[in-house]
Design an enzyme around this catalytic site. Structure first.
Site, PDB file in Angstrom:
ATOM      1  N   ASP A 186       0.809  -1.355   0.047  1.00 14.24           N
ATOM      2  CA  ASP A 186      -0.162  -0.082   0.095  1.00 14.24           C
ATOM      3  C   ASP A 186       1.079   1.192  -0.071  1.00 14.24           C
ATOM      4  O   ASP A 186       1.607   1.276   0.842  1.00 14.24           O
ATOM      5  CB  ASP A 186      -0.943   0.107   1.209  1.00 14.24           C
ATOM      6  CG  ASP A 186      -2.115   1.033   1.015  1.00 14.24           C
ATOM      7  OD1 ASP A 186      -1.694   2.107   0.480  1.00 14.24           O
ATOM      8  OD2 ASP A 186      -2.943   0.785   1.931  1.00 14.24           O
ATOM      9  N   ASP A 190      31.631   4.073   1.319  1.00 13.06           N
ATOM     10  CA  ASP A 190      30.597   3.147   1.273  1.00 13.06           C
ATOM     11  C   ASP A 190      31.124   2.393  -0.416  1.00 13.06           C
ATOM     12  O   ASP A 190      32.087   2.813  -0.906  1.00 13.06           O
ATOM     13  CB  ASP A 190      29.139   3.586   1.260  1.00 13.06           C
ATOM     14  CG  ASP A 190      28.373   2.744   1.960  1.00 13.06           C
ATOM     15  OD1 ASP A 190      28.066   1.441   1.220  1.00 13.06           O
ATOM     16  OD2 ASP A 190      27.938   2.760   2.940  1.00 13.06           O
ATOM     17  N   PRO A 207      18.071  12.337  -8.105  1.00  7.97           N
ATOM     18  CA  PRO A 207      17.391  13.577  -8.013  1.00  7.97           C
ATOM     19  C   PRO A 207      17.329  14.186  -6.677  1.00  7.97           C
ATOM     20  O   PRO A 207      17.194  15.370  -6.427  1.00  7.97           O
ATOM     21  CB  PRO A 207      15.859  13.119  -8.477  1.00  7.97           C
ATOM     22  CG  PRO A 207      15.663  11.640  -8.497  1.00  7.97           C
ATOM     23  CD  PRO A 207      17.198  11.192  -8.721  1.00  7.97           C
ATOM     24  N   ASP A 208      17.409  13.484  -5.503  1.00  6.92           N
ATOM     25  CA  ASP A 208      17.499  13.987  -4.258  1.00  6.92           C
ATOM     26  C   ASP A 208      18.899  14.145  -3.910  1.00  6.92           C
ATOM     27  O   ASP A 208      19.380  14.621  -2.762  1.00  6.92           O
ATOM     28  CB  ASP A 208      16.792  13.081  -3.278  1.00  6.92           C
ATOM     29  CG  ASP A 208      15.512  13.747  -2.624  1.00  6.92           C
ATOM     30  OD1 ASP A 208      15.472  15.107  -2.864  1.00  6.92           O
ATOM     31  OD2 ASP A 208      15.003  13.219  -1.832  1.00  6.92           O
ATOM     32  N   ASP A 234      36.237   7.838  -6.562  1.00  7.78           N
ATOM     33  CA  ASP A 234      36.409   5.988  -6.430  1.00  7.78           C
ATOM     34  C   ASP A 234      37.831   5.981  -6.147  1.00  7.78           C
ATOM     35  O   ASP A 234      38.565   5.775  -6.774  1.00  7.78           O
ATOM     36  CB  ASP A 234      35.717   5.496  -7.742  1.00  7.78           C
ATOM     37  CG  ASP A 234      36.075   4.141  -7.969  1.00  7.78           C
ATOM     38  OD1 ASP A 234      36.451   3.427  -6.957  1.00  7.78           O
ATOM     39  OD2 ASP A 234      35.561   3.438  -8.754  1.00  7.78           O
ATOM     40  N   ASP A 261      39.929   6.680  -9.621  1.00  9.63           N
ATOM     41  CA  ASP A 261      39.036   7.780 -10.640  1.00  9.63           C
ATOM     42  C   ASP A 261      38.229   8.721  -9.735  1.00  9.63           C
ATOM     43  O   ASP A 261      37.955   8.589  -8.862  1.00  9.63           O
ATOM     44  CB  ASP A 261      38.561   7.252 -11.789  1.00  9.63           C
ATOM     45  CG  ASP A 261      37.400   5.933 -11.545  1.00  9.63           C
ATOM     46  OD1 ASP A 261      36.532   6.611 -10.747  1.00  9.63           O
ATOM     47  OD2 ASP A 261      37.338   5.097 -12.115  1.00  9.63           O
ATOM     48  N   HIS A 301      23.813   0.252  -1.454  1.00 12.08           N
ATOM     49  CA  HIS A 301      23.889   0.558  -0.150  1.00 12.08           C
ATOM     50  C   HIS A 301      24.376   2.042   0.189  1.00 12.08           C
ATOM     51  O   HIS A 301      23.921   2.617   0.861  1.00 12.08           O
ATOM     52  CB  HIS A 301      24.961  -0.394   0.390  1.00 12.08           C
ATOM     53  CG  HIS A 301      25.067  -0.363   2.162  1.00 12.08           C
ATOM     54  ND1 HIS A 301      25.973   0.596   2.642  1.00 12.08           N
ATOM     55  CD2 HIS A 301      24.369  -0.978   3.142  1.00 12.08           C
ATOM     56  CE1 HIS A 301      25.692   0.233   3.966  1.00 12.08           C
ATOM     57  NE2 HIS A 301      24.726  -0.794   4.193  1.00 12.08           N
ATOM     58  N   GLU A 340      18.297  15.977  -0.427  1.00 13.86           N
ATOM     59  CA  GLU A 340      18.049  17.552  -0.573  1.00 13.86           C
ATOM     60  C   GLU A 340      16.486  17.634  -0.053  1.00 13.86           C
ATOM     61  O   GLU A 340      15.624  17.128  -0.294  1.00 13.86           O
ATOM     62  CB  GLU A 340      18.093  17.973  -2.156  1.00 13.86           C
ATOM     63  CG  GLU A 340      17.704  19.568  -2.290  1.00 13.86           C
ATOM     64  CD  GLU A 340      17.943  19.783  -3.496  1.00 13.86           C
ATOM     65  OE1 GLU A 340      17.852  21.037  -3.792  1.00 13.86           O
ATOM     66  OE2 GLU A 340      18.320  18.968  -4.418  1.00 13.86           O
ATOM     67  N   ILE A 382      12.465  12.446  -0.425  1.00 11.71           N
ATOM     68  CA  ILE A 382      12.456  12.550   1.099  1.00 11.71           C
ATOM     69  C   ILE A 382      13.133  13.794   1.655  1.00 11.71           C
ATOM     70  O   ILE A 382      13.674  14.493   1.038  1.00 11.71           O
ATOM     71  CB  ILE A 382      13.232  11.274   1.554  1.00 11.71           C
ATOM     72  CG1 ILE A 382      14.656  11.211   1.052  1.00 11.71           C
ATOM     73  CG2 ILE A 382      12.457   9.963   0.990  1.00 11.71           C
ATOM     74  CD1 ILE A 382      15.580  10.177   1.695  1.00 11.71           C
ATOM     75  N   SER A 396      23.598   0.026   9.767  1.00 10.84           N
ATOM     76  CA  SER A 396      24.061   0.724   8.475  1.00 10.84           C
ATOM     77  C   SER A 396      23.278   1.955   8.461  1.00 10.84           C
ATOM     78  O   SER A 396      23.663   3.165   7.762  1.00 10.84           O
ATOM     79  CB  SER A 396      24.268  -0.172   7.304  1.00 10.84           C
ATOM     80  OG  SER A 396      25.231  -0.749   7.234  1.00 10.84           O
TER      81      SER A 396
END
Length: 947
Positions: free
Chosen positions: A126, A162, A170-171, A181, A186, A198, A209, A216, A367
């Protein structure tokens, strides 16, 4: 042995790790000892042929790369930590075993992979649940009220180290200040495929944001992210480059570092890395782990010093069923479990991974609790950016909500985080004028020094330091240097004040870690080039010492550095000997602060003797000690006084080339062959192998195990065999008692196969074989202590390639360990004063150790009446008795071999003929001690061995 950060029920097999799931295939971290020769690198890249510590293993294990991953750190420990990569990864354990035997290596560690799978994943049917899933954990920690005080600062950077972070989410797209990395070296921290989610989820919990009409909200609101991918593309579940990630975060402006990974084993490299970041002002937050069912399980890095360990609770503040708990494992708790509907924490995941609400998904685990706590730390720093890690930690801990009654007998640390109370407290503690400081190093050995540097706000005019366990214990200097004499973990406090009498105090608990070390006080040889080793020490008097150096990085490279002290080693003055092409040091003899002789040998043959009479400002060749015949090779030079001396070289023209002088070397005369025993076939001398005593007696030894002796200042010689086939050291305590050593070395395996020793008590007329050095505490350089018959000091490495030092007071029959420091040479002026050579790190960091009164308590044993001790050796209770009719207080003391008092008590004696008492020594470390008892004017002593 499973690295689990967010609890998971099932694991899929990783195709990347074909040998050991918990470690990177074909990778090892190697930490060299501090005095090992360093290797030059080009931005961390090292030529294989220069990696001497894996030279013997290159082909066998297909070593294909050696690098210095922390080359940017400028940290002493990390600068000696190398990453070795090899193809025959299924032989990793065999390679570790071989490397652990290398005398240059302090420790070898596999490259661990820390797993990040989430604990619980709920997929409700739901969509109305999405709002609840989006807000329950923020409501629980009073985030809305905290945002009334601050919505975060874009100047605060929180690093998420991580598996990967999607920078185009988008956030997150507007929140990531920088990404890298470190696994692939790189600048792309993005997930390579849909198995990596993760890190993106954790990043959203920290700083998605907020108030943007998308997705969120996050506790960090406006703070920024440093996205660090630390997993290899082939292993999405494993954090293989966490060390490098922490280092990068610390060096690139992160104020907080979030680590949602860990494992059950402690690694010194990781603690060193954390120390580095902490000392740069980083707050480090890590997951406590999800192994609640495994009892005493501890997760690292969460349980390291200077790390905030985070456990996970549900919506009702009860521990999530999977979360670690216990005050020794958890510092704080944070939402990481589920809400009343069984939903976890909704946060961002890569758009191709989302299974719940577009670009978002639900996860649970420590985590998740960790990034929420890290985000709160960022929010706290937004309102009070001057907080030090210690002060922020104190605010975080003291403002937690007490949830112990909801978790009986589990240990909740300081409680569950409360964002509003923490931010409120931080705002109330805003100081425009604040105290702060750093230290280097954070870990030292006993008798080591720590340099403290003030980093308080501008305007400080006075400093009041307090050093728990330090010497001195207080200071008013701005940047003091403090010595630590006793092992332990110690607090440091700094109070600063300004011209207007405003004060601020910073307290750092458990800040300095001090480990047990040997007895030498480190001194600085002054060489500007690092890794200069000491190969010859000549002690003229208690204050004057000269020493020759060699290149610790390339020992076969002839250098001509030497150093001298005239104040007992408080200061050393380095200099360079004016050599000629093809020469190398053979020997050194110092007469006083101004006068010394240096012997050099030529390239393959020949040699010269030089003298200085002005403290090394000028050196003059003494040409009449020719060493110019075919076969000539200079080995030694020795003087009895300012006029009388001798110099020795290999046989030339059929006999040993020995010269004597009676005028300080202005004129040297070769000793005729009739005054020298005939040399054996292929017999020759060795550089430095000579000693002397008094005004006429001296010795030198040869490669055939023979010792030549003179009693008339070198004019005539006799020879004796020692029972050894060759010699590598010779040393005398006086005119009767001496020692020779034989180090048997295999050039093919580059290892010692045996160490042997013989001693004499009649000046070298007869020799007794003392030991074959299967003895652990017998090392490659053994010297007699001047003026102390039967007392030998041994330094270097043993047959197990372990470095250290030891002593014997019974002509080498029994050896007692002193420490495990790497030494290159040793000489004792008398039983009270000696120097041991090492390697320097810089002009102001090390190179030589002074040993003062090391044997004081030992000689008390030989000079006083004896205490009866039984049992001896002992472990627990020791019974002591002494024959005395003294009436009054008797003082019993126990000293370790540094002369340090480690136990004392007083007891009244009423005049019986025997005084008896018992002492419990179970709390004293294993080793040799001296028991001293004082009864009026009577002194009783004896040796005590605790095993």
């Amino acid at each position: 042995f499973v690295f689990i950060i967010t609890f998971f029920l099932f694991l899929k097999n990783s195709e990347a790790q074909t040998f050991e799931r918990n470690f990177s295939d074909g990778k090892l971290y190697i930490k060299l000892k501090e005095n090992a020769k360093k290797i030059k690198s080009n931005k961390g890249s090292i030529a294989l042929e220069d990696a001497y510590f894996v030279k013997a293993q290159l082909k066998k294990y297909a070593v294909n790369k050696v690098s210095l991953p922390f080359y940017k750190s400028k940290d002493a420990k990390l600068d000696l930590t190398y990453l070795v990569q090899f193809s025959n990864y299924n032989q990793i354990n065999e390679l570790i075993k071989e490397l652990q035997n290398d005398e240059n290596i302090e420790y070898v560690e596999k490259s661990p992979i820390y797993y990040t799978k989430s604990a619980i994943k709920s997929t409700p049917n739901d969509p109305l649940y999405s709002n609840l899933a989006n807000s329950w954990y923020l409501t629980q920690i009073s985030a809305l009220q905290a945002w009334d005080l601050t919505t975060g600062s874009s100047q605060v950077l929180v690093a998420v180290v991580d598996d990967a972070v999607q920078t185009t989410h988008p956030d997150l797209a507007n929140k990531i200040a920088k990404g890298i990395d470190v696994a692939n070296n790189d600048n792309n921290p993005n997930p390579p495929n849909d198995d990596f989610s993760h890190g993106t989820h954790c990043a959203g919990l920290i700083a998605a944001e907020t108030n943007n009409g998308v997705g969120i909200a996050s506790i960090g609101y406006n703070i920024k992210l440093l996205a660090i991918k630390a997993a290899e593309d082939s292993n999405p579940d494993g954090i293989s480059n966490g060390y490098e990630g922490i280092l990068y975060a610390a060096d690139n402006g992160a104020k907080v570092i979030s680590l949602s990974w860990g494992g059950p084993d402690s690694y010194q490299v990781l603690q060193n890395t954390i120390n580095y970041a902490y000392n740069k002002g980083c707050v480090i937050v890590a997951a406590a782990g999800n192994e609640a069912l495994e009892g005493n399980y501890k997760s690292y890095p969460a349980c390291y010093d200077h790390v905030i360990s985070v456990g996970a609770v549900n919506y009702d503040d009860k521990f999530a069923w999977f979360s670690q708990y216990g005050n020794d494992k958890v510092d704080v708790c944070a939402p990481g479990g589920t809400n009343s509907q069984g939903l976890g924490l909704l946060s961002s995941v890569p758009y191709y991974k989302a299974t719940y609400n577009g670009n978002y998904d639900l996860k649970s685990g420590t985590s998740m609790a960790t990034p929420i706590t890290a985000g709160l730390c960022g929010l706290i720093l937004s309102i009070n950016p001057n907080l030090t890690p210690e002060k922020l930690e104190t605010i975080l801990f003291e403002t937690c909500t007490n949830i112990s009654s909801l978790n009986p007998s589990k240990g909740t640390g300081n409680g569950r985080i409360n964002a509003f109370e923490a931010v409120k407290e931080a705002s109330e503690q805003i100081e425009n004028f604040y105290a702060d400081f750093a230290a280097s190093p954070l870990l030292v050995y006993t008798e080591g020094y720590v340099n403290f540097s003030d980093s308080s706000s501008a305007g400080a005019t006075a400093w009041a330091w307090q050093f728990e366990g330090g010497t001195p214990a207080t200071s008013t200097e701005k940047n003091p240097k403090i010595q630590y004499l006793t092992s332990g973990k110690y607090k440091v406090t700094l109070t600063v004040s300004n011209a207007s009498k405003t004060t601020s105090t910073e307290v750092k608990t458990n800040y300095i870690t001090v480990l047990e070390k040997g007895f030498g006080t480190q001194q600085n040889t002054g060489f500007t080039t690092a890794s200069r080793g000491i190969e010859r020490i000549s002690i003229a008097d208690a204050n004057t010492v000269w020493a020759l150096a060699y290149d610790g990085i390339s020992p076969n490279n002839a250098i001509f550095d030497y150093t001298r002290t005239t104040d007992g080693g408080q200061t050393w003055q380095p200099a360079v000997f004016p050599s000629k092409t093809g020469e190398d040091f053979a020997d050194l003899f110092a007469l006083n602060a101004d006068t010394a002789w240096i012997a050099v040998y030529g390239n393959g043959f020949g040699g010269r003797i030089y003298r200085t009479n002005n403290a090394g400002n000028n050196w003059t060749q003494q040409t009449t000690a020719a060493f110019s015949s075919v076969g000539s090779f200079t080995n030694t030079v020795y003087f009895f006084d300012k006029n009388n001396g001798w110099a020795m070289g290999d046989p030339a023209d059929g006999y040993f080339e020995i010269y004597t002088t009676e005028n300080g070397g202005e004129l040297w005369t070769r000793v005729p062959s009739s005054n020298i025993p005939v040399n054996q076939l292929n017999e020759y001398g060795t550089v430095k192998l000579r000693d002397g005593y008094g005004d006429a007696t001296a010795w030198f030894s040869t490669n055939k195990g023979r010792v030549f002796k003179t009693t008339d200042k070198g004019k005539t010689w006799t020879v004796k065999t020692t029972g050894l086939t060759q010699t590598s050291e010779i040393s005398f305590a006086d005119d009767l008692n001496g020692v020779v050593q034989n180090n048997i070395y295999n050039e093919n395996t580059q290892a010692y196969t045996d160490l042997k020793m013989s001693y004499t008590t009649d000046g070298g007329n007869t020799w007794s074989t003392s030991i074959s050095a299967k003895t652990k505490n017998f090392y490659t350089i053994t010297k007699a202590v001047k003026g102390a018959p039967g007392v030998f000091i041994s330094v270097g490495s043993n047959l197990s390639k372990e470095y250290g030092s030891s002593f014997s007071i019974d002509f080498g029959q029994t050896w007692y360990e002193i420490d495990n420091t790497q030494y290159t040479e040793v000489e004792f002026y008398n039983q009270d004063i000696g120097w041991a050579g090492g390697f320097n790190a810089s002009a102001t960091e090390g190179g030589i150790f002074k040993w003062s009164r090391l044997f004081e308590s030992i000689f008390d044993v030989q000079q006083n009446e004896t205490i009866g001790i039984y049992p001896n050796p002992a472990r627990d209770n020791v019974h002591l008795n002494a024959k005395t009719a003294y009436i009054g207080e008797i003082i019993t003391q126990i000293y370790n071999l540094t002369g340090k008092l480690v136990f004392q008590f007083q007891e009244n004696h009423f005049g019986e003929s025997i005084y008896s008492t018992s002492v419990n020594v179970s709390n004293l470390p294993k080793g040799m001690y001296v028991v001293r008892m004082k009864a009026g004017n009577q002194i009783f002593t004896n040796k005590l061995l605790i095993n």
